[in-house]
Design a protein around this motif. Sequence first.
Motif: not given
Length: 512
Positions: A200-205, A231-236, A250-253, A368-369
């Motif tokens: 719930e807290t680590t995923v956006s759609v 560039l963003t440091g996230i996974d698609l 995990f990084d919400p920003i 988280h950092e």
Amino acid sequence: MTTNILLIIIAALLVGIGVGFFIRKIIAEARISSAEFAAKQILEEAKQEASSIKREKELEAKEENHRLRNELEKENRERRSELQRMERRLLQKEETLDRKINNIEHKEEELRKKEEDNRKTEEQLEILHQKQLSELEKISGMTSDEAKEILLQRVRDDIDHEMVMMVKEMENKAKEEGEKKAREIVTLAIQRCAADHVSETTVSVVSLPNDEMKGRIIGREGRNIRALETLTGIDLIIDDTPEAVIISGFDPIRREIARIALEKLVSDGRIHPARIEEIVEKTRKEIDAQIKEEGERAAFETKVHGLHPEMINLLGKLRYRTSYGQNVLQHSIEVSHLAGIMASELGLDVTLAKRAGLLHDIGKAIDHETEGSHVQIGSELAKKYKESPAIINAVEAHHGDTDFHTMEAVLIQSADAISAVRPGARRETLEAYIKRLEKLENIADSFQGVEKAYAIHAGREIRIIVKPDRIDDYSSIKVAREIVKKVENELEYPGQIKVTVIRETRAVDYAK
């Protein structure tokens, strides 16, 4: 001679005038006669025509009169028929009512007989009861009131003794097993909630206009998706989900930057590495500005002034953090307001309380950092940016990790708990929520004499309706206490649960 001629002329003129007058008279009389004759003809014709019209109108009037008479007779026949039907229905209803009245009178007579029989039976039972009491009093040498008092006193003594023993036993058992049980509860809670919480807290759609857009996001040999992830440091995650791309991190920003950048790229339609880099950098600057604005808004809303600029940015980052579904920045603002209100009522330092309430969870902005709990990180940040010792103590002690040095620190812990347990502030997974409500109702239904049980107010209250013929008023109090004990022993829940036992007695009678 001349005179004779004049006379002749005059005589001729007179004769002419007389003849002319006579002729004109004859002509006028002829015309008058002709006119009178014509007038008589016209009058005769008019009389004939008037007579004809009169006869026609009389015929029409007779026909209209006949038609109206027929219609009136038809309407009268219909009304008479309807009245006859209504009269028949009324007669039928009257007969039905007569039958019902006779049945009711018969039943009333039977009820009166039964009541009379019951009354006689009760009188006989009362006589027998009094005889039995008299015999028992003679045998025991005590009155019934004295015997009741002795029995009640013995029961009270036994219950008091058992309660004292039970309380001691439960206290000893709680001391022995408390720590073990607490660890088991925490472990089970982590086991049940960890996966759902992470999802719930680590995923956006991000919604897509069509599935063809997925191929454009991936790009030739995956260069577009690699550029965006780098560039963003996230996974698609591009899977079979129709018209949607999942962003995981995990990084919400960073996740928010990736979400906004991807939405802009999809809207723009130009998706290639150079454009992706440009959009991501632009979005990062927008998010940084938004973080600063959110921090300034929080400080302005709580009227907390003089914060270090870096603390303002950290407050803004809390806008993108959640704890059990509760936004951390809104939670901090709420705690600040609550602490300020309580401090004002108690005559304490309102400014200190509001500042500590706003900063008490500041460590969650970078937990988280950095290693350590958010309490430790928040304490270090408060020290780093030269906050007062009272603020540092309030941050360190709001979860009970250290002792309270000020009354304001106690208020911060209370305000934090109030904000967290407020109904609707935090959410749990739907499955766990439904299971908790079902378990709560099942606990109440397991008791004898319970008719229905309803979990209401999001599981913070349970209302139990008991059977009045099996449970009296005193027993309902006992049932409530037993249900409370069973809920405390078998159920895990936030805050407290109100148990309401309802015993309803209905008296029904009829006015005749």
